[in-house]
Design a protein around this motif. Structure first.
Motif, PDB file in Angstrom:
ATOM      1  N   GLU A 139     -30.690  43.530  -4.921  1.00 48.48           N
ATOM      2  CA  GLU A 139     -30.924  43.188  -3.508  1.00 48.48           C
ATOM      3  C   GLU A 139     -29.649  42.622  -2.938  1.00 48.48           C
ATOM      4  O   GLU A 139     -29.464  42.645  -1.932  1.00 48.48           O
ATOM      5  CB  GLU A 139     -32.111  42.120  -3.604  1.00 48.48           C
ATOM      6  N   ILE A 140     -29.197  41.686  -3.779  1.00 51.18           N
ATOM      7  CA  ILE A 140     -27.773  40.926  -3.091  1.00 51.18           C
ATOM      8  C   ILE A 140     -26.903  41.940  -2.775  1.00 51.18           C
ATOM      9  O   ILE A 140     -26.316  41.959  -1.496  1.00 51.18           O
ATOM     10  CB  ILE A 140     -27.253  40.036  -4.124  1.00 51.18           C
ATOM     11  N   ALA A 141     -26.553  43.137  -3.498  1.00 49.05           N
ATOM     12  CA  ALA A 141     -25.541  44.211  -3.205  1.00 49.05           C
ATOM     13  C   ALA A 141     -26.097  44.774  -2.014  1.00 49.05           C
ATOM     14  O   ALA A 141     -25.074  44.989  -1.131  1.00 49.05           O
ATOM     15  CB  ALA A 141     -25.708  45.084  -4.505  1.00 49.05           C
ATOM     16  N   LYS A 142     -27.279  45.173  -1.827  1.00 46.43           N
ATOM     17  CA  LYS A 142     -27.798  45.750  -0.640  1.00 46.43           C
ATOM     18  C   LYS A 142     -27.473  45.055   0.391  1.00 46.43           C
ATOM     19  O   LYS A 142     -26.937  45.635   1.492  1.00 46.43           O
ATOM     20  CB  LYS A 142     -29.227  46.007  -0.817  1.00 46.43           C
ATOM     21  N   VAL A 143     -27.707  43.822   0.558  1.00 46.18           N
ATOM     22  CA  VAL A 143     -27.322  42.959   1.666  1.00 46.18           C
ATOM     23  C   VAL A 143     -25.898  42.797   1.883  1.00 46.18           C
ATOM     24  O   VAL A 143     -25.704  42.686   3.165  1.00 46.18           O
ATOM     25  CB  VAL A 143     -28.034  41.365   1.510  1.00 46.18           C
ATOM     26  N   ALA A 144     -25.321  42.992   0.866  1.00 47.21           N
ATOM     27  CA  ALA A 144     -23.843  42.744   1.253  1.00 47.21           C
ATOM     28  C   ALA A 144     -22.980  44.006   1.174  1.00 47.21           C
ATOM     29  O   ALA A 144     -21.880  44.201   1.460  1.00 47.21           O
ATOM     30  CB  ALA A 144     -22.970  42.073  -0.135  1.00 47.21           C
ATOM     31  N   ASP A 145     -24.092  45.280   1.285  1.00 45.17           N
ATOM     32  CA  ASP A 145     -23.465  46.384   1.664  1.00 45.17           C
ATOM     33  C   ASP A 145     -22.662  47.190   0.459  1.00 45.17           C
ATOM     34  O   ASP A 145     -21.655  47.676   0.586  1.00 45.17           O
ATOM     35  CB  ASP A 145     -22.773  46.611   2.855  1.00 45.17           C
ATOM     36  N   MET A 146     -23.122  46.815  -0.762  1.00 39.54           N
ATOM     37  CA  MET A 146     -22.426  47.292  -2.134  1.00 39.54           C
ATOM     38  C   MET A 146     -23.267  47.860  -2.980  1.00 39.54           C
ATOM     39  O   MET A 146     -24.569  48.005  -2.671  1.00 39.54           O
ATOM     40  CB  MET A 146     -21.614  46.225  -2.550  1.00 39.54           C
ATOM     41  N   GLN A 147     -22.776  48.412  -4.295  1.00 39.84           N
ATOM     42  CA  GLN A 147     -23.624  48.730  -5.278  1.00 39.84           C
ATOM     43  C   GLN A 147     -23.677  47.528  -6.261  1.00 39.84           C
ATOM     44  O   GLN A 147     -22.524  46.859  -6.311  1.00 39.84           O
ATOM     45  CB  GLN A 147     -23.107  49.906  -5.940  1.00 39.84           C
ATOM     46  N   ALA A 148     -24.686  47.298  -7.035  1.00 41.12           N
ATOM     47  CA  ALA A 148     -24.918  46.169  -7.769  1.00 41.12           C
ATOM     48  C   ALA A 148     -23.811  46.212  -8.954  1.00 41.12           C
ATOM     49  O   ALA A 148     -23.181  45.018  -9.059  1.00 41.12           O
ATOM     50  CB  ALA A 148     -26.315  46.484  -8.608  1.00 41.12           C
ATOM     51  N   GLY A 149     -23.192  47.205  -9.360  1.00 38.02           N
ATOM     52  CA  GLY A 149     -22.403  46.939 -10.214  1.00 38.02           C
ATOM     53  C   GLY A 149     -20.885  46.508  -9.773  1.00 38.02           C
ATOM     54  O   GLY A 149     -20.157  45.937 -10.368  1.00 38.02           O
ATOM     55  N   SER A 150     -20.889  46.653  -8.317  1.00 37.90           N
ATOM     56  CA  SER A 150     -19.479  46.251  -7.944  1.00 37.90           C
ATOM     57  C   SER A 150     -19.393  44.625  -7.897  1.00 37.90           C
ATOM     58  O   SER A 150     -18.164  44.015  -7.669  1.00 37.90           O
ATOM     59  CB  SER A 150     -19.419  46.757  -6.485  1.00 37.90           C
ATOM     60  N   LEU A 151     -20.617  43.991  -7.964  1.00 38.94           N
ATOM     61  CA  LEU A 151     -20.408  42.562  -7.966  1.00 38.94           C
ATOM     62  C   LEU A 151     -19.671  42.006  -8.907  1.00 38.94           C
ATOM     63  O   LEU A 151     -19.132  40.948  -8.850  1.00 38.94           O
ATOM     64  CB  LEU A 151     -21.953  42.190  -7.731  1.00 38.94           C
ATOM     65  N   TYR A 152     -19.774  42.797 -10.078  1.00 37.20           N
ATOM     66  CA  TYR A 152     -19.116  42.061 -11.489  1.00 37.20           C
ATOM     67  C   TYR A 152     -17.620  42.161 -11.074  1.00 37.20           C
ATOM     68  O   TYR A 152     -17.116  41.618 -12.255  1.00 37.20           O
ATOM     69  CB  TYR A 152     -19.621  42.903 -12.313  1.00 37.20           C
ATOM     70  N   TYR A 153     -16.841  42.625 -10.247  1.00 41.04           N
ATOM     71  CA  TYR A 153     -15.528  42.702 -10.068  1.00 41.04           C
ATOM     72  C   TYR A 153     -15.129  41.189  -9.323  1.00 41.04           C
ATOM     73  O   TYR A 153     -14.321  40.705  -9.749  1.00 41.04           O
ATOM     74  CB  TYR A 153     -15.013  43.814  -9.035  1.00 41.04           C
ATOM     75  N   HIS A 154     -16.215  40.685  -8.826  1.00 42.36           N
ATOM     76  CA  HIS A 154     -15.945  39.300  -8.410  1.00 42.36           C
ATOM     77  C   HIS A 154     -16.680  38.391  -8.846  1.00 42.36           C
ATOM     78  O   HIS A 154     -16.085  36.939  -8.858  1.00 42.36           O
ATOM     79  CB  HIS A 154     -16.599  39.463  -6.619  1.00 42.36           C
ATOM     80  N   PHE A 155     -17.745  38.607  -9.517  1.00 44.63           N
ATOM     81  CA  PHE A 155     -18.370  37.296 -10.556  1.00 44.63           C
ATOM     82  C   PHE A 155     -18.762  38.013 -11.832  1.00 44.63           C
ATOM     83  O   PHE A 155     -19.151  38.948 -11.889  1.00 44.63           O
ATOM     84  CB  PHE A 155     -19.836  37.008  -9.522  1.00 44.63           C
ATOM     85  N   ASN A 156     -18.638  37.186 -12.444  1.00 48.59           N
ATOM     86  CA  ASN A 156     -19.070  37.524 -13.967  1.00 48.59           C
ATOM     87  C   ASN A 156     -20.607  37.635 -14.315  1.00 48.59           C
ATOM     88  O   ASN A 156     -20.957  38.040 -15.575  1.00 48.59           O
ATOM     89  CB  ASN A 156     -18.431  36.489 -15.056  1.00 48.59           C
ATOM     90  N   SER A 157     -21.380  36.840 -13.537  1.00 46.45           N
ATOM     91  CA  SER A 157     -22.695  36.952 -13.890  1.00 46.45           C
ATOM     92  C   SER A 157     -23.613  36.506 -12.585  1.00 46.45           C
ATOM     93  O   SER A 157     -23.017  35.655 -11.559  1.00 46.45           O
ATOM     94  CB  SER A 157     -23.040  35.990 -15.073  1.00 46.45           C
ATOM     95  N   LYS A 158     -24.890  36.783 -12.713  1.00 49.10           N
ATOM     96  CA  LYS A 158     -25.614  36.137 -11.586  1.00 49.10           C
ATOM     97  C   LYS A 158     -25.707  34.648 -11.533  1.00 49.10           C
ATOM     98  O   LYS A 158     -25.466  34.055 -10.425  1.00 49.10           O
ATOM     99  CB  LYS A 158     -26.977  36.613 -11.789  1.00 49.10           C
TER     100      LYS A 158
END
Lengths: 213, 213
Positions: A35-54
């Motif tokens: 959901e976060i990724a969707k709101v941020a207009d990305m794919q979920a996996g991409s979040l891990y480039y910026h943060f190590n965990s939820k």
DNA sequence: GTCTATATTCAGATAGAC
DNA sequence: GTCTATCTGAATATAGAC
């Protein structure tokens, strides 16, 4: 330069904004990275480039939230003219608190409303920051009492907790555009400082009307 | 007979108690059926003999919670002697609200603190029940204003929201045994009705001390 | 930096034995 | 009524292509 933002910084901010918004709306556990990724207009996996965990993402949102309210209330006091009355100082603090909470509010609202349901470890690290903010309010009220503006026979700790409750709970009912923050501030100060009973009610000395009606 | 309880009823209650306690502590999404079962001294699968889903369990906990506070405040008003002052009536309502929330409190606390993070469908069904409770408070305050005990120039809706915020937020900070509910009630009424400023502060007419100090 | 694909873990829920 | 075993879906997190 401070104004230069790398592509990474921009994405990071977009993710944090999305996280704050979603955490606030759905709570911590119910929010998925998808959901976060969707709101941020990305794919979920991409979040891990910026943060190590939820959890790391959560913690940064909470930190930003508590810091913003703290700074806003602190600045409201520093910006008071030297001759300002204690009443004006309290009003400024209430107004700063409410404005930050309700106007620029996903981070601040999230840090307030989901606090009870976050992982224990993160909560433990948040507590000192919340305590520091409490201490700021304690100073504001304590100074007013010392200056003779507040009654000496009240438990200021309890007053502070009840007051912050009234302020913080507003994130649950405030609808932007429907109730003005200024009006809220006025009502809070009226209740806190003057009370809303009529004059005959204030001292409780006279017979109240309904007893004879 | 009303006092006879089948084995099923007893288990049911034990499960509800466990659910209320866990929902309240961890929030809705973070609570697993496994945990509830553990607290209720059963296996997770066994819960389904009594409830069809986690959501059904949640909804019953919420219903019980809101009903208890509603009934307590309502009874506090019905039990007032005929000659009771509006101040006494308000005090009784505040006391009933706080006592139910904090003393017999897992259901009531849960219904307040996890409301924001429950599934949309269940939230929609809870809203009318909460509105009915709000209306009860609106009547109490409205009657006091009509009787001349409360100022006419205040927005009673806002007062009610701020007041209920102060009361409800107490589930976040109240530690049983540390602060007496009676003292809390007194402070709420003092703030709400009289204000905590000193006499020279009340009308704001005189120069406040700190301006010359 | 962001994507797609996937490993892994664990939740809610069901089925059938007792 | 409660147990054990298990199905199914979904969530966090990882790996490697681009």
């Amino acid at each position: 330069m401070a104004t230069e933002q790398s592509k990474s910084d921009i994405s990071r901010t977009r993710i944090l904004d999305a996280a704050a918004k979603t955490f606030r709306q759905k709570g911590y556990a119910a929010t998925t990275l998808n959901e976060i990724a969707k709101v941020a207009d990305m794919q979920a996996g991409s979040l891990y480039y910026h943060f190590n965990s939820k959890d790391e993402l959560l913690e940064e949102v909470l930190d930003i939230g508590i810091n913003r309210v703290h700074e806003a209330v602190e600045e409201s006091q520093e910006n008071m003219p030297a001759g300002a009355s204690q009443r004006e100082r309290i009003r400024a603090a209430v107004d700063a608190h409410l404005t930050t909470l309700l106007k620029h509010g996903d981070y601040t609202s999230a840090s307030i409303s989901i606090f009870a349901q976050i992982p224990e470890e993160i909560r433990q690290r948040q507590i000192p920051k919340r305590d520091a903010f409490s201490a700021l309010w304690r100073r504001i009220l304590g100074r007013a009492q010392k200056a003779g503006a507040l009654r000496n026979d009240v438990n200021l700790s309890m007053v502070r907790l009840l007051l912050l409750g009234a302020l913080n709970w507003s994130v649950e009912w405030h609808k932007p555009g429907k109730t003005s923050i200024h009006a809220m501030t006025e009502h809070v100060c009226l209740m806190l400082l003057d009370g809303i009973s009529t004059e005959e009610g204030i001292r409780g000395a006279e017979v109240e009307r309904e007893e004879v009606a």
